[in-house]
Write an enzyme that holds these catalytic residues in place. Structure first.
Site, PDB file in Angstrom:
ATOM      1  CB  VAL A  67      -0.973  -0.065   1.154  1.00  0.00           C
ATOM      2  CG1 VAL A  67      -1.929  -0.911   1.137  1.00  0.00           C
ATOM      3  CG2 VAL A  67      -0.156  -0.098   2.542  1.00  0.00           C
ATOM      4  CB  SER A  68       0.532   4.543  -1.464  1.00  0.00           C
ATOM      5  OG  SER A  68       0.442   3.764  -2.875  1.00  0.00           O
TER       6      SER A  68
END
Length: 207
Positions: A67-68
Site C-alpha cells: 500500500v502507499s
C-alpha cells in the site's frame, strides 16, 4: 545444471552422438544457439525439461502486498489475508513480502528483496492481488523479467483495485512533490502556480 550447454555435453544428455547433432542441425531439425564466438550452445530446458523439474519444484513462491501510505494499513492486512488464503487453497508453500510505500518508488525494501530473489533464480512463482500492487509504472518490466526467469506470475484479482483512486492520488502527489522541488529551483512563478493548482485539485479529490 547449466541450461545452455556445448555440443559434447548435449550429446551425452540426449543420448546421441556429436555427428548426429550436427546432422540434425544441417537438416533443420535442431537449431542450437550460438555465442559471440560462434560456439554452439543447446538449450536443455527446451530439449529435456525433465532435467530441470526438481530444480523448478524447489524454487519458492513469493506473495507480495503493498500500500502507499500508513492510512492504508488496514488494506495491507486485507491483501495479506487474501494472498495467504489463496496460496493455502492452491497448496503452495510461500513467503509473504509486504511494503508500505508509493507505487512509483523502486527502492522499497520488499520490492528490492523480491527482485533480487527473482534474478538469483530462487523464485518459481509470484503472487499479487492486483497488478498495481507491484508498481504503478513499470510492472510490465518486472513481468518480462519473470518471463525470462521462468517465474509464473499469478494475479489473484484482475479487476479494478478497490483502493485504486486513493492509491493513485498518493502517487500523483509524490510525482508533484518531486517536480515541484525541481521547478521551484528555476524560480518560475508560472510553474509554481501550475503545480500548486494540480496539487490542490488532487488533495480535494481525496476529501
Amino acid at each position: 545444471m547449466n541450461r545452455l550447454v556445448p555440443i559434447s555435453e548435449a550429446s551425452k544428455l540426449l543420448g546421441v552422438s556429436v555427428p548426429t547433432l550436427r546432422r540434425w542441425e544441417a537438416e533443420g531439425r535442431l537449431i542450437p544457439e550460438h555465442t559471440s564466438g560462434n560456439h554452439r550452445r543447446y538449450d536443455m530446458l527446451k530439449l529435456k525439461p525433465e532435467l530441470f523439474r526438481a530444480t523448478e519444484d524447489s524454487r519458492k513462491t513469493l506473495a507480495y502486498a503493498r500500500v502507499s501510505s500508513h492510512d492504508q494499513k488496514d488494506d495491507l492486512e486485507r491483501q495479506k489475508q487474501v494472498l495467504e488464503l489463496y496460496c493455502a487453497q492452491q497448496g503452495w508453500t510461500f513467503e509473504l513480502i509486504s511494503d508500505l510505500g508509493s507505487g512509483i518508488n523502486y527502492y522499497k525494501k520488499g520490492l528490492k528483496r523480491l527482485l533480487n530473489d527473482i534474478l538469483a533464480g530462487n523464485v518459481g512463482r509470484l503472487v499479487i492481488t492486483h497488478k498495481d500492487r507491484l508498481l504503478r509504472f513499470g510492472a510490465e518490466l518486472v513481468f518480462s523479467i519473470c518471463e525470462a526467469k521462468q517465474v509464473e506470475v499469478v494475479i489473484v484479482n484482475k479487476g479494478e483495485d478497490t483502493t485504486f483512486e486513493e492509491d493513485l492520488a498518493t502517487d500523483v502527489l509524490e510525482i508533484i512533490t518531486v517536480f515541484s522541488a525541481r521547478l521551484y529551483g528555476s524560480r518560475s512563478r508560472k510553474n509554481k502556480k501550475l503545480l500548486d493548482g494540480v496539487k490542490k485539485a488532487v488533495e480535494e479529490s481525496q476529501a
